[in-house]
Motif scaffolding. Structure first.
Motif, PDB file in Angstrom:
ATOM      1  N   SER A 147      -2.809  -4.538  14.127  1.00  0.00           N
ATOM      2  CA  SER A 147      -2.254  -3.711  15.191  1.00  0.00           C
ATOM      3  C   SER A 147      -0.814  -4.122  15.480  1.00  0.00           C
ATOM      4  O   SER A 147      -0.540  -5.286  15.788  1.00  0.00           O
ATOM      5  CB  SER A 147      -3.096  -3.871  16.473  1.00  0.00           C
ATOM      6  OG  SER A 147      -2.390  -3.391  17.600  1.00  0.00           O
ATOM      7  N   VAL A 193      -5.739  -8.825   6.364  1.00  0.00           N
ATOM      8  CA  VAL A 193      -6.307  -7.632   7.003  1.00  0.00           C
ATOM      9  C   VAL A 193      -7.441  -8.060   7.926  1.00  0.00           C
ATOM     10  O   VAL A 193      -8.198  -8.972   7.605  1.00  0.00           O
ATOM     11  CB  VAL A 193      -6.822  -6.606   5.970  1.00  0.00           C
ATOM     12  CG1 VAL A 193      -5.687  -6.128   5.074  1.00  0.00           C
ATOM     13  CG2 VAL A 193      -7.955  -7.172   5.126  1.00  0.00           C
ATOM     14  N   ASN A 232      -9.804  -5.852   9.203  1.00  0.00           N
ATOM     15  CA  ASN A 232     -10.927  -4.913   9.202  1.00  0.00           C
ATOM     16  C   ASN A 232     -10.799  -3.954   8.029  1.00  0.00           C
ATOM     17  O   ASN A 232      -9.842  -4.026   7.230  1.00  0.00           O
ATOM     18  CB  ASN A 232     -10.977  -4.136  10.534  1.00  0.00           C
ATOM     19  CG  ASN A 232      -9.621  -3.540  10.894  1.00  0.00           C
ATOM     20  OD1 ASN A 232      -8.869  -3.086  10.031  1.00  0.00           O
ATOM     21  ND2 ASN A 232      -9.293  -3.532  12.178  1.00  0.00           N
ATOM     22  N   LEU A 233     -11.777  -3.049   7.935  1.00  0.00           N
ATOM     23  CA  LEU A 233     -11.820  -2.107   6.817  1.00  0.00           C
ATOM     24  C   LEU A 233     -10.616  -1.169   6.833  1.00  0.00           C
ATOM     25  O   LEU A 233     -10.062  -0.830   5.778  1.00  0.00           O
ATOM     26  CB  LEU A 233     -13.122  -1.306   6.880  1.00  0.00           C
ATOM     27  CG  LEU A 233     -13.535  -0.522   5.636  1.00  0.00           C
ATOM     28  CD1 LEU A 233     -13.611  -1.433   4.425  1.00  0.00           C
ATOM     29  CD2 LEU A 233     -14.875   0.170   5.884  1.00  0.00           C
ATOM     30  N   ARG A 234     -10.180  -0.767   8.015  1.00  0.00           N
ATOM     31  CA  ARG A 234      -8.999   0.090   8.108  1.00  0.00           C
ATOM     32  C   ARG A 234      -7.769  -0.607   7.527  1.00  0.00           C
ATOM     33  O   ARG A 234      -6.980   0.003   6.790  1.00  0.00           O
ATOM     34  CB  ARG A 234      -8.757   0.462   9.569  1.00  0.00           C
ATOM     35  CG  ARG A 234      -7.547   1.357   9.797  1.00  0.00           C
ATOM     36  CD  ARG A 234      -7.400   1.676  11.270  1.00  0.00           C
ATOM     37  NE  ARG A 234      -6.242   2.512  11.533  1.00  0.00           N
ATOM     38  CZ  ARG A 234      -5.868   2.911  12.734  1.00  0.00           C
ATOM     39  NH1 ARG A 234      -6.579   2.549  13.798  1.00  0.00           N
ATOM     40  NH2 ARG A 234      -4.795   3.656  12.876  1.00  0.00           N
ATOM     41  N   GLY A 235      -7.610  -1.877   7.868  1.00  0.00           N
ATOM     42  CA  GLY A 235      -6.499  -2.635   7.316  1.00  0.00           C
ATOM     43  C   GLY A 235      -6.601  -2.787   5.809  1.00  0.00           C
ATOM     44  O   GLY A 235      -5.581  -2.746   5.097  1.00  0.00           O
ATOM     45  N   HIS A 260      -7.985  -0.638   3.716  1.00  0.00           N
ATOM     46  CA  HIS A 260      -7.568   0.648   3.142  1.00  0.00           C
ATOM     47  C   HIS A 260      -6.047   0.718   3.048  1.00  0.00           C
ATOM     48  O   HIS A 260      -5.484   1.072   2.001  1.00  0.00           O
ATOM     49  CB  HIS A 260      -8.083   1.803   4.010  1.00  0.00           C
ATOM     50  CG  HIS A 260      -9.488   2.206   3.726  1.00  0.00           C
ATOM     51  ND1 HIS A 260      -9.817   3.143   2.761  1.00  0.00           N
ATOM     52  CD2 HIS A 260     -10.666   1.817   4.283  1.00  0.00           C
ATOM     53  CE1 HIS A 260     -11.130   3.310   2.732  1.00  0.00           C
ATOM     54  NE2 HIS A 260     -11.671   2.515   3.652  1.00  0.00           N
ATOM     55  N   ALA A 261      -5.380   0.391   4.145  1.00  0.00           N
ATOM     56  CA  ALA A 261      -3.916   0.474   4.189  1.00  0.00           C
ATOM     57  C   ALA A 261      -3.286  -0.496   3.189  1.00  0.00           C
ATOM     58  O   ALA A 261      -2.289  -0.172   2.532  1.00  0.00           O
ATOM     59  CB  ALA A 261      -3.420   0.188   5.601  1.00  0.00           C
ATOM     60  N   GLU A 266      -3.610   0.804  -0.338  1.00  0.00           N
ATOM     61  CA  GLU A 266      -2.671   1.908  -0.523  1.00  0.00           C
ATOM     62  C   GLU A 266      -1.250   1.395  -0.733  1.00  0.00           C
ATOM     63  O   GLU A 266      -0.439   2.043  -1.412  1.00  0.00           O
ATOM     64  CB  GLU A 266      -2.714   2.836   0.693  1.00  0.00           C
ATOM     65  CG  GLU A 266      -3.981   3.684   0.778  1.00  0.00           C
ATOM     66  CD  GLU A 266      -4.028   4.533   2.033  1.00  0.00           C
ATOM     67  OE1 GLU A 266      -3.080   4.461   2.855  1.00  0.00           O
ATOM     68  OE2 GLU A 266      -5.008   5.274   2.206  1.00  0.00           O
ATOM     69  N   GLU A 322     -18.193  -5.747   4.446  1.00  0.00           N
ATOM     70  CA  GLU A 322     -17.736  -4.372   4.286  1.00  0.00           C
ATOM     71  C   GLU A 322     -16.435  -4.306   3.491  1.00  0.00           C
ATOM     72  O   GLU A 322     -16.274  -3.440   2.620  1.00  0.00           O
ATOM     73  CB  GLU A 322     -17.542  -3.722   5.655  1.00  0.00           C
ATOM     74  CG  GLU A 322     -18.829  -3.437   6.410  1.00  0.00           C
ATOM     75  CD  GLU A 322     -18.569  -2.910   7.809  1.00  0.00           C
ATOM     76  OE1 GLU A 322     -19.533  -2.415   8.428  1.00  0.00           O
ATOM     77  OE2 GLU A 322     -17.419  -2.985   8.294  1.00  0.00           O
TER      78      GLU A 322
END
Length: 297
Positions: free
Chosen positions: A52, A81, A83-86, A88-89, A92, A126
């Motif tokens: 964040s 990272v 979490n899973l969102r991090g 993914h980013a 990418e 995860e």
């Protein structure tokens, strides 16, 4: 007692763990620091964190930093990272690996990630499942040598948590002395339970990072996180000062004949760039005094 290794591997964490404790600097300055470190011989650089931007403003613009660096073919560029969102980013952004943090301290875990230890293990699993062997995942466990909230944590509990981390499918596990509470005795006690196939992430809060690293070397540990200039600290733990300085550790390892592949002269050139970037002197002793080889007599 394991044999002292002939070679150790360093992960340079200054651009991430180091700069997260500083006032924010520009994306261009972070790119310049990473590019300079890329030609020191360090094999891995923890370049950014996908966290964040409100919680850790010094790490804003992670994707832009990754897009801006000039990649050296011999260097792996990894990202922290939460979490899973991090994750993914980060993928990418074409990172070469992930570090995922969890904690051995329930209170620190809640303050840092707003999750329990058990929930953190689920999150790690995860992330490992999502990555699916595309890049390595190193689980970094905070507060392995004492919690600033609960006090001492039994070495047996650390050993069990390390085994749980391995069971997620992680590629590596690193023990972090988040607030600099480790001593050589406590390093020994924990390694008795975890074995030496772990990394160490040491902080200088009480001036013990280098002696703790030496104690771990004597136990056969071969992987260490270090930070250029000795920068670093956790925004979620009061008094968590800088990391083991890369140039201080390389200076000692060179004298001991332990190979790192890292050029001390190149590191010291980067230290000069770092001082200009952050606007104040660095904490590392060799960065300030220079190596013993430059002294007369």
């Amino acid at each position: 007692m394991s044999a002292m290794p002939f070679e150790v591997t360093l992960r340079e964490v200054g651009p991430r763990d180091g700069l997260q404790a500083e006032d924010p600097v520009s994306v261009a300055a972070r790119v310049a620091l990473i590019d300079a470190l890329s030609y020191t011989g360090v094999p891995t650089i923890e370049a950014v964190s996908f966290v964040s931007e409100k919680a850790v403003p010094s790490m804003a613009g992670a994707a832009a930093v990754m897009a801006g660096i000039t990649r050296a073919p011999t260097v792996k560029y990894v990202a922290l990272v939460p979490n899973l969102r991090g994750a993914h980013a980060a993928l990418e952004a074409n990172v070469d690996g992930l570090t995922v943090t969890m904690s051995a301290s329930e209170t620190y875990s809640q303050k840092n990630t707003k999750r329990s230890i058990a929930e953190s293990l689920v999150a790690v699993e995860e992330i490992v499942g999502f990555v699916d062997d595309r890049v390595p995942v190193d689980v970094v466990i905070s507060c392995c040598f004492r919690s600033p909230y609960e006090g001492d944590i039994a070495p047996e509990a650390i050993g069990a948590l390390v085994r749980d981390a391995w069971d997620t499918g992680a590629t590596a596990v690193t023990l972090a002395d988040t607030t600099g509470m480790a001593t050589p005795r406590r390093i020994d006690d924990v390694l008795d339970e975890t074995g030496h196939d772990v990394g160490l992430h040491l902080h200088e809060t009480r001036g013990t990072a280098l002696v703790n690293a030496y104690a771990a070397l004597q136990r056969g540990v071969k992987r260490f996180d270090t930070s250029i200039g000795g920068l670093g600290g956790s925004p979620f733990a009061d008094g968590a000062s800088g990391n083991l300085a890369t140039e201080d550790f390389v200076h000692v390892l060179d004298d001991m004949g332990v190979r790192t592949g890292v050029s001390l002269d190149a590191l010291l050139a980067v230290t000069g760039l770092l001082v200009a970037t952050i606007g104040h002197p660095v904490a590392s002793n060799v960065g300030r005094a220079g190596p013993r080889s430059r002294l007369a007599g």
